[in-house]
Design a protein around this motif. Structure first.
Motif, PDB file in Angstrom:
ATOM      1  N   VAL A 137      58.686 -11.078 120.287  1.00 41.42           N
ATOM      2  CA  VAL A 137      59.737 -11.706 119.692  1.00 41.42           C
ATOM      3  C   VAL A 137      59.801 -11.199 118.191  1.00 41.42           C
TER       4      VAL A 137
ATOM      5  N   ILE B  41      61.718 -11.483 114.714  1.00 40.19           N
ATOM      6  CA  ILE B  41      62.703 -12.300 113.750  1.00 40.19           C
ATOM      7  C   ILE B  41      62.971 -11.815 112.525  1.00 40.19           C
TER       8      ILE B  41
ATOM      9  N   THR C 117      64.631 -12.792 109.106  1.00 39.54           N
ATOM     10  CA  THR C 117      64.819 -14.038 108.206  1.00 39.54           C
ATOM     11  C   THR C 117      64.840 -13.891 106.555  1.00 39.54           C
TER      12      THR C 117
ATOM     13  N   VAL D  61      59.832 -20.366 108.560  1.00 40.31           N
ATOM     14  CA  VAL D  61      59.647 -19.971 110.025  1.00 40.31           C
ATOM     15  C   VAL D  61      58.136 -19.941 110.489  1.00 40.31           C
TER      16      VAL D  61
ATOM     17  N   ILE E 114      56.569 -22.029 113.286  1.00 40.66           N
ATOM     18  CA  ILE E 114      56.042 -21.478 114.335  1.00 40.66           C
ATOM     19  C   ILE E 114      54.581 -21.989 114.696  1.00 40.66           C
TER      20      ILE E 114
ATOM     21  N   LEU F 140      59.756 -22.196 120.674  1.00 42.56           N
ATOM     22  CA  LEU F 140      60.332 -21.000 119.667  1.00 42.56           C
ATOM     23  C   LEU F 140      61.664 -21.416 119.135  1.00 42.56           C
ATOM     24  N   GLU F 141      62.441 -21.891 120.309  1.00 41.09           N
ATOM     25  CA  GLU F 141      63.808 -22.172 119.871  1.00 41.09           C
ATOM     26  C   GLU F 141      63.970 -23.457 118.938  1.00 41.09           C
TER      27      GLU F 141
ATOM     28  N   MET G  53      62.852 -22.410 115.495  1.00 44.77           N
ATOM     29  CA  MET G  53      63.916 -21.591 114.703  1.00 44.77           C
ATOM     30  C   MET G  53      64.972 -22.647 114.133  1.00 44.77           C
TER      31      MET G  53
ATOM     32  N   ASP H  83      64.989 -21.986 110.516  1.00 43.01           N
ATOM     33  CA  ASP H  83      66.238 -21.084 109.675  1.00 43.01           C
ATOM     34  C   ASP H  83      67.124 -20.888 111.058  1.00 43.01           C
TER      35      ASP H  83
ATOM     36  N   ALA I 146      68.697 -17.249 111.176  1.00 44.19           N
ATOM     37  CA  ALA I 146      67.668 -16.019 111.393  1.00 44.19           C
ATOM     38  C   ALA I 146      68.277 -15.294 112.760  1.00 44.19           C
TER      39      ALA I 146
ATOM     40  N   VAL J 100      67.077 -13.364 115.814  1.00 46.65           N
ATOM     41  CA  VAL J 100      65.950 -13.352 116.668  1.00 46.65           C
ATOM     42  C   VAL J 100      66.226 -12.575 118.108  1.00 46.65           C
ATOM     43  N   SER J 101      65.181 -11.585 118.303  1.00 47.89           N
ATOM     44  CA  SER J 101      65.342 -10.690 119.379  1.00 47.89           C
ATOM     45  C   SER J 101      64.052 -10.965 120.339  1.00 47.89           C
TER      46      SER J 101
END
Length: 292
Positions: free
Chosen positions: A209, A211, A213, A219, A223, A261-262, A265, A269, A272, A274-275
């Protein structure tokens, strides 16, 4: 609050029992309608039980059915699981194996087709689906699964090598008893079985992941409260569009934590970037949750 926890636990237990029953049906269909009529051996303890059943039926004055042998081969592993893993986990495993043995005995052996390739494919798909659903819901189907969990707890590694060696032994026996054409079909079925399990049970697949931000503290806090994950921080990044100062965060999660995770987030934020990408291999320390 205690009543809510009890209701949740009761619902989880009922779900596990339902999945255990589903597994018993799928493995019985695979064994009685595809593998045994087609001269195909399954993987792991199921294949070993078929092997013993075939050998006793051909060269001994008595015959031990696959259903009985399946439970008998798993019995010593129940003791190991009770001592080394978890009591509740072991009880659900015993239930799953007992139901599977019962259904194998009750479900009549029906020869749907004489084509061993079709038997290999459909047997692998049906059994793989049932096994994958069981693992996805925190239930072991016995056998090498138990050895894999114990080995992973002690070393952090899977039992893949042992599983491969065990299945090579089963395939070799299939070749000696039924002929090497059937050994090839057994190998095909075992491969398909493993692929279907992986597709259904993708819980332990690792994801990387990234992020980007402008609220790194929010964040990180969110997390780490949702998941037990380390985070690497890259400061002084700059967005090319508005030239705003950003922070890049990197972490590794399992696919089962994607929803967490979703949620984290959304709470920390929502704007942000997110990949999330698949991770091929991880070297170093990575916290692995127990499946039970």
């Amino acid at each position: 609050m205690d009543e809510i926890d009890k209701l949740i636990e009761r619902h989880q237990n009922l779900s596990k029992l339902s999945v255990a029953f589903l597994y018993s049906i799928t493995v019985s269909i695979a064994v009685n309608m595809f593998w045994t009529p087609g001269g195909i051996y399954g993987s792991g303890v199921t294949g070993a039980a078929q092997l013993v059943s075939t050998v006793t039926g051909r060269w001994f004055p008595f015959h031990i059915s696959t259903a009985v042998m399946y439970f008998a081969l798993n019995a010593p592993l129940f003791v190991l699981s009770w001592r080394k893993i978890d009591h509740k986990f072991t009880l659900f495993t015993v239930v799953a194996v007992a139901l599977a043995s019962t259904m194998m005995h009750l479900l009549p052996g029906t020869r749907i087709t004489a084509d061993p390739l079709i038997c290999a494919i459909f047997g692998g798909v049906v059994n793989g689906f049932g096994t994958g659903m069981s693992l996805r819901n925190g239930i072991s189907t016995g056998g090498i699964d138990i050895l894999g969990i114990i080995l992973r707890k002690k070393t952090g590694k899977s039992v893949g090598t042992i599983n491969i060696i065990f299945n090579i032994f089963i395939i070799s026996c299939a070749g000696l008893i039924f002929g090497w054409v059937h050994a090839l079909y057994s190998a095909v079925s075992i491969f398909i079985n493993g692929q279907v399990i992986d597709m259904v049970y993708n819980k332990d697949q690792k994801l990387q992941v990234m992020i980007v931000t402008s609220k790194p503290k929010n964040v990180i806090t969110q997390i780490q409260s949702e998941m037990r994950r380390g985070i690497t921080i890259v400061h002084d990044a700059e967005g090319a569009y508005k030239h705003e100062e950003k922070t890049i965060l990197f972490t590794i999660i399992s696919r089962s934590e994607l929803h967490d995770l979703e949620t984290a987030m959304e709470a920390s934020d929502q704007h942000a970037f997110v990949s999330v990408t698949d991770t091929v291999k991880i070297m170093g320390r990575f916290y692995q949750k127990h499946i039970y």
